[in-house]
Write an enzyme that holds these catalytic residues in place. Structure first.
Site, PDB file in Angstrom:
ATOM      1  N   GLY A  71      -0.115   1.882  -3.135  1.00  0.00           N
ATOM      2  CA  GLY A  71       1.466   1.745  -2.756  1.00  0.00           C
ATOM      3  C   GLY A  71       2.134   2.150  -4.271  1.00  0.00           C
ATOM      4  O   GLY A  71       1.983   2.397  -5.101  1.00  0.00           O
ATOM      5  N   GLU A  72       3.002   0.600  -4.737  1.00  0.00           N
ATOM      6  CA  GLU A  72       4.536   1.028  -5.893  1.00  0.00           C
ATOM      7  C   GLU A  72       3.328  -0.511  -6.387  1.00  0.00           C
ATOM      8  O   GLU A  72       4.650  -1.244  -5.696  1.00  0.00           O
ATOM      9  CB  GLU A  72       5.442   1.212  -4.776  1.00  0.00           C
ATOM     10  CG  GLU A  72       6.242   1.895  -6.280  1.00  0.00           C
ATOM     11  CD  GLU A  72       5.690   2.699  -7.234  1.00  0.00           C
ATOM     12  OE1 GLU A  72       5.076   3.387  -7.612  1.00  0.00           O
ATOM     13  OE2 GLU A  72       5.561   2.052  -8.366  1.00  0.00           O
ATOM     14  N   SER A  73       3.413  -0.560  -7.265  1.00  0.00           N
ATOM     15  CA  SER A  73       2.854  -2.157  -7.243  1.00  0.00           C
ATOM     16  C   SER A  73       4.319  -2.747  -8.355  1.00  0.00           C
ATOM     17  O   SER A  73       4.096  -4.105  -7.701  1.00  0.00           O
ATOM     18  CB  SER A  73       2.139  -1.725  -9.062  1.00  0.00           C
ATOM     19  OG  SER A  73       2.247  -0.721 -10.134  1.00  0.00           O
ATOM     20  N   CYS A  78      -5.939   1.896  -7.330  1.00  0.00           N
ATOM     21  CA  CYS A  78      -4.681   2.878  -7.452  1.00  0.00           C
ATOM     22  C   CYS A  78      -3.505   1.281  -8.112  1.00  0.00           C
ATOM     23  O   CYS A  78      -3.851   0.470  -8.684  1.00  0.00           O
ATOM     24  CB  CYS A  78      -4.339   3.614  -6.762  1.00  0.00           C
ATOM     25  SG  CYS A  78      -2.910   5.102  -7.428  1.00  0.00           S
ATOM     26  N   ARG A 118      -0.009   3.207 -16.388  1.00  0.00           N
ATOM     27  CA  ARG A 118       0.313   3.351 -14.757  1.00  0.00           C
ATOM     28  C   ARG A 118       0.899   5.550 -14.931  1.00  0.00           C
ATOM     29  O   ARG A 118       0.989   5.369 -15.829  1.00  0.00           O
ATOM     30  CB  ARG A 118       1.642   2.840 -14.080  1.00  0.00           C
ATOM     31  CG  ARG A 118       1.872   1.953 -13.993  1.00  0.00           C
ATOM     32  CD  ARG A 118       2.933   0.371 -13.525  1.00  0.00           C
ATOM     33  NE  ARG A 118       3.589   1.899 -12.240  1.00  0.00           N
ATOM     34  CZ  ARG A 118       4.902   1.173 -12.057  1.00  0.00           C
ATOM     35  NH1 ARG A 118       5.624   0.435 -12.962  1.00  0.00           N
ATOM     36  NH2 ARG A 118       5.232   1.570 -11.410  1.00  0.00           N
ATOM     37  N   ILE A 178      -3.292   9.198  -6.469  1.00  0.00           N
ATOM     38  CA  ILE A 178      -1.819   9.817  -6.103  1.00  0.00           C
ATOM     39  C   ILE A 178      -0.754   8.810  -7.583  1.00  0.00           C
ATOM     40  O   ILE A 178      -0.211   7.992  -7.412  1.00  0.00           O
ATOM     41  CB  ILE A 178      -1.462   9.318  -4.514  1.00  0.00           C
ATOM     42  CG1 ILE A 178      -2.134  10.053  -3.434  1.00  0.00           C
ATOM     43  CG2 ILE A 178       0.274   9.735  -4.444  1.00  0.00           C
ATOM     44  CD1 ILE A 178      -1.818   9.332  -2.404  1.00  0.00           C
ATOM     45  N   ARG A 179      -0.090   9.680  -7.923  1.00  0.00           N
ATOM     46  CA  ARG A 179       0.293   9.068  -8.745  1.00  0.00           C
ATOM     47  C   ARG A 179      -0.362   7.789  -9.620  1.00  0.00           C
ATOM     48  O   ARG A 179      -0.282   6.923 -10.154  1.00  0.00           O
ATOM     49  CB  ARG A 179       1.477   8.410  -8.859  1.00  0.00           C
ATOM     50  CG  ARG A 179       3.025   9.932  -8.630  1.00  0.00           C
ATOM     51  CD  ARG A 179       4.191   9.127  -7.998  1.00  0.00           C
ATOM     52  NE  ARG A 179       3.986   8.659  -6.483  1.00  0.00           N
ATOM     53  CZ  ARG A 179       3.679   7.122  -6.245  1.00  0.00           C
ATOM     54  NH1 ARG A 179       3.964   6.415  -7.353  1.00  0.00           N
ATOM     55  NH2 ARG A 179       3.594   6.786  -4.913  1.00  0.00           N
ATOM     56  N   HIS A 221      -8.329   6.793  -4.599  1.00  0.00           N
ATOM     57  CA  HIS A 221      -8.219   6.233  -3.267  1.00  0.00           C
ATOM     58  C   HIS A 221      -9.213   6.537  -2.410  1.00  0.00           C
ATOM     59  O   HIS A 221      -9.523   7.515  -1.630  1.00  0.00           O
ATOM     60  CB  HIS A 221      -6.780   6.723  -2.448  1.00  0.00           C
ATOM     61  CG  HIS A 221      -5.755   6.492  -2.997  1.00  0.00           C
ATOM     62  ND1 HIS A 221      -4.397   5.159  -2.439  1.00  0.00           N
ATOM     63  CD2 HIS A 221      -4.964   7.085  -4.048  1.00  0.00           C
ATOM     64  CE1 HIS A 221      -3.630   5.124  -2.960  1.00  0.00           C
ATOM     65  NE2 HIS A 221      -3.063   6.178  -4.391  1.00  0.00           N
ATOM     66  N   GLU A 278     -10.092   5.543   1.104  1.00  0.00           N
ATOM     67  CA  GLU A 278      -9.209   5.076   1.682  1.00  0.00           C
ATOM     68  C   GLU A 278      -9.468   6.563   2.703  1.00  0.00           C
ATOM     69  O   GLU A 278      -8.891   6.600   4.146  1.00  0.00           O
ATOM     70  CB  GLU A 278      -8.881   3.726   2.009  1.00  0.00           C
ATOM     71  CG  GLU A 278      -7.366   4.282   1.696  1.00  0.00           C
ATOM     72  CD  GLU A 278      -6.858   4.407   0.018  1.00  0.00           C
ATOM     73  OE1 GLU A 278      -8.437   4.216  -0.701  1.00  0.00           O
ATOM     74  OE2 GLU A 278      -5.444   4.389   0.080  1.00  0.00           O
TER      75      GLU A 278
END
Ligand code: GLN
Length: 209
Positions: A47-49, A78, A105, A141-142, A177, A179
């Protein structure tokens, strides 16, 4: 039977619940500290840390997760790996600081940052399950990159030479990822760790290799 908790304050927790279900394990969503009761392993999704940090603070979850990780397995993917890292760069930010790793990051650039690449899995990982020996796809993803790892950290898979899946005791961190692919090896591996630790809860974290 192990129940895997999946942190569900933000990010792709839904895909993780499907992946845990696909390896035949039970799971529950963790949104507040009391949800950790009865959980034998915890997944911190991508997600976004920075947003995760905000929610962990708001829900009072940071310290309970730190305590949980003293005796039970945690797997960060991630953004989850960023939360587990002792040191975060680009930019520097706070974290749970549970693993002896440094992560940078958004290490693969802004736009060219989402891709599917092939991982080189170490034997320990490729021995698990019917996909043994086949290359493992990694969805990025990023994604962060692990730039340094302490002596207690073992690398289980690499991406272009950099550690992409690492383990320290019963803590696991991946920059990709797992998943989001149909390859269930990594989730199966984590669930196995959770089951083992559950059986031998008198063993200290440092003794789990
Ligand atoms: N770039 C995100 C961060 O720094 C992580 C991206 C992800 O989890 N897919 O938190």
């Amino acid at each position: 039977m192990a129940v895997i908790g999946i942190l569900a304050v933000q990010g792709d927790f839904d895909a993780h619940s499907k992946a845990v279900g696909a390896v035949g394990e039970r799971w529950k969503l963790v949104k507040k500290p009391s949800d950790l009761d009865g959980v034998s392993g915890l997944i911190l999704p991508g997600g976004e840390s920075t947003t995760f940090l905000k929610h962990l603070e708001e829900e009072g979850l940071a310290e309970p997760i730190r305590q949980f990780a003293r005796t039970k397995p945690v797997f960060g993917t991630c953004a989850g790996a960023i939360l587990l890292a002792e040191t975060v760069e680009n930019p520097a930010q706070p974290s749970l600081g549970l693993m002896q790793i440094t992560v940078r990051r958004n290490a693969y650039g802004r736009q060219l940052s989402s891709s599917i690449r092939t991982l080189t899995a170490e034997p320990e990982l490729s021995e698990i399950g019917p996909e043994a020996g086949t290359p493992m796809e990694a969805v990025l993803i990023r994604a962060p990159v692990i730039t340094a790892a302490g002596a207690q950290v073992r690398t289980l898979a690499r991406l272009q030479g950099d550690p992409a899946l690492v383990r320290q005791g019963f803590l696991l961190a991946g920059t990709f990822h797992p998943e989001l692919t149909t390859d269930t090896r990594v989730h199966r591996y984590f669930c196995q760790i959770a089951a083992q630790v559950g059986k031998s809860s008198s063993v200290s974290p440092a003794e789990h290799k």
